[in-house]
Design a protein around this motif. Structure first.
Motif, mmCIF file in Angstrom:
data_model
loop_
_atom_site.group_PDB
_atom_site.id
_atom_site.type_symbol
_atom_site.label_atom_id
_atom_site.label_comp_id
_atom_site.label_asym_id
_atom_site.label_seq_id
_atom_site.Cartn_x
_atom_site.Cartn_y
_atom_site.Cartn_z
ATOM 1 N N SER A 62 0.826 -1.212 0.000
ATOM 2 C CA SER A 62 0.000 0.000 0.000
ATOM 3 C C SER A 62 0.857 1.256 0.000
ATOM 4 C CB SER A 62 -0.941 -0.006 1.206
ATOM 5 O OG SER A 62 -1.898 -1.041 1.068
ATOM 6 N N PRO A 74 -5.900 1.353 -6.942
ATOM 7 C CA PRO A 74 -6.769 1.153 -5.778
ATOM 8 C C PRO A 74 -6.010 0.614 -4.569
ATOM 9 C CG PRO A 74 -7.011 -0.684 -7.282
ATOM 10 C CD PRO A 74 -6.065 0.301 -7.944
ATOM 11 N N PRO A 76 -6.563 -1.549 -0.986
ATOM 12 C CA PRO A 76 -7.549 -2.421 -0.336
ATOM 13 C C PRO A 76 -8.339 -1.609 0.690
ATOM 14 C CG PRO A 76 -5.385 -3.473 -0.397
ATOM 15 C CD PRO A 76 -5.195 -2.046 -0.842
ATOM 16 N N HIS A 77 -9.595 -1.988 0.898
ATOM 17 C CA HIS A 77 -10.492 -1.218 1.765
ATOM 18 C C HIS A 77 -9.911 -0.989 3.155
ATOM 19 C CE1 HIS A 77 -14.160 0.492 3.309
ATOM 20 N NE2 HIS A 77 -14.115 -0.364 4.320
ATOM 21 N N ASP A 78 -9.329 -2.029 3.764
ATOM 22 C CA ASP A 78 -8.793 -1.864 5.119
ATOM 23 C C ASP A 78 -7.631 -0.873 5.134
ATOM 24 O OD1 ASP A 78 -7.182 -3.819 3.718
ATOM 25 O OD2 ASP A 78 -6.320 -4.413 5.641
ATOM 26 N N LEU A 80 -7.227 1.634 2.855
ATOM 27 C CA LEU A 80 -7.813 2.946 2.572
ATOM 28 C C LEU A 80 -8.389 3.556 3.848
ATOM 29 C CD1 LEU A 80 -8.557 5.128 0.541
ATOM 30 C CD2 LEU A 80 -10.650 3.842 0.043
ATOM 31 N N SER A 81 -8.997 2.719 4.682
ATOM 32 C CA SER A 81 -9.558 3.205 5.945
ATOM 33 C C SER A 81 -8.479 3.807 6.837
ATOM 34 C CB SER A 81 -10.263 2.072 6.693
ATOM 35 O OG SER A 81 -11.404 1.666 5.999
#
Length: 95
Positions: A62, A74, A76-78, A80-81
């Motif tokens: 990331s 993009p 990953p959602h976790d 990005l949080s």
């Protein structure tokens, strides 16, 4: 890349994140060349705060995505949080 453990350097992450924000604000939605911050806002302190927060809390992959400066890649959602939490907290804390 900046370190022996495969992570990009903090400076690379900061520069990439700045580029991501510039790209996001320069799109058709905002039509701005750079993000707009309130008068007196310490942008360097903001970036330092965000990078300090995410550097040891996000995966190497990331951090590489952020360091690339490509706003289309993009996270990953976790992950990005984590970024959003530090972005918001640092913005509010600095301002």
């Amino acid at each position: 890349m900046g370190r022996g453990d495969g992570k990009p350097s903090r400076d690379e992450v900061r520069d990439g994140y700045e580029q991501v924000l510039i790209e996001r604000y320069a799109d058709d939605t905002y039509g701005l060349e750079t993000p707009v911050y309130p008068e007196g806002f310490d942008i360097d302190a903001y970036y330092e705060c965000v990078v300090d927060g995410i550097y040891d809390n996000m995966t190497t992959e990331s951090l590489e995505i952020i360091a690339s400066g490509d706003s289309e890649l993009p996270l990953p959602h976790d992950q990005l949080s984590i970024l959003v939490d530090y972005d918001t907290g640092c913005y509010q804390g600095i301002w």
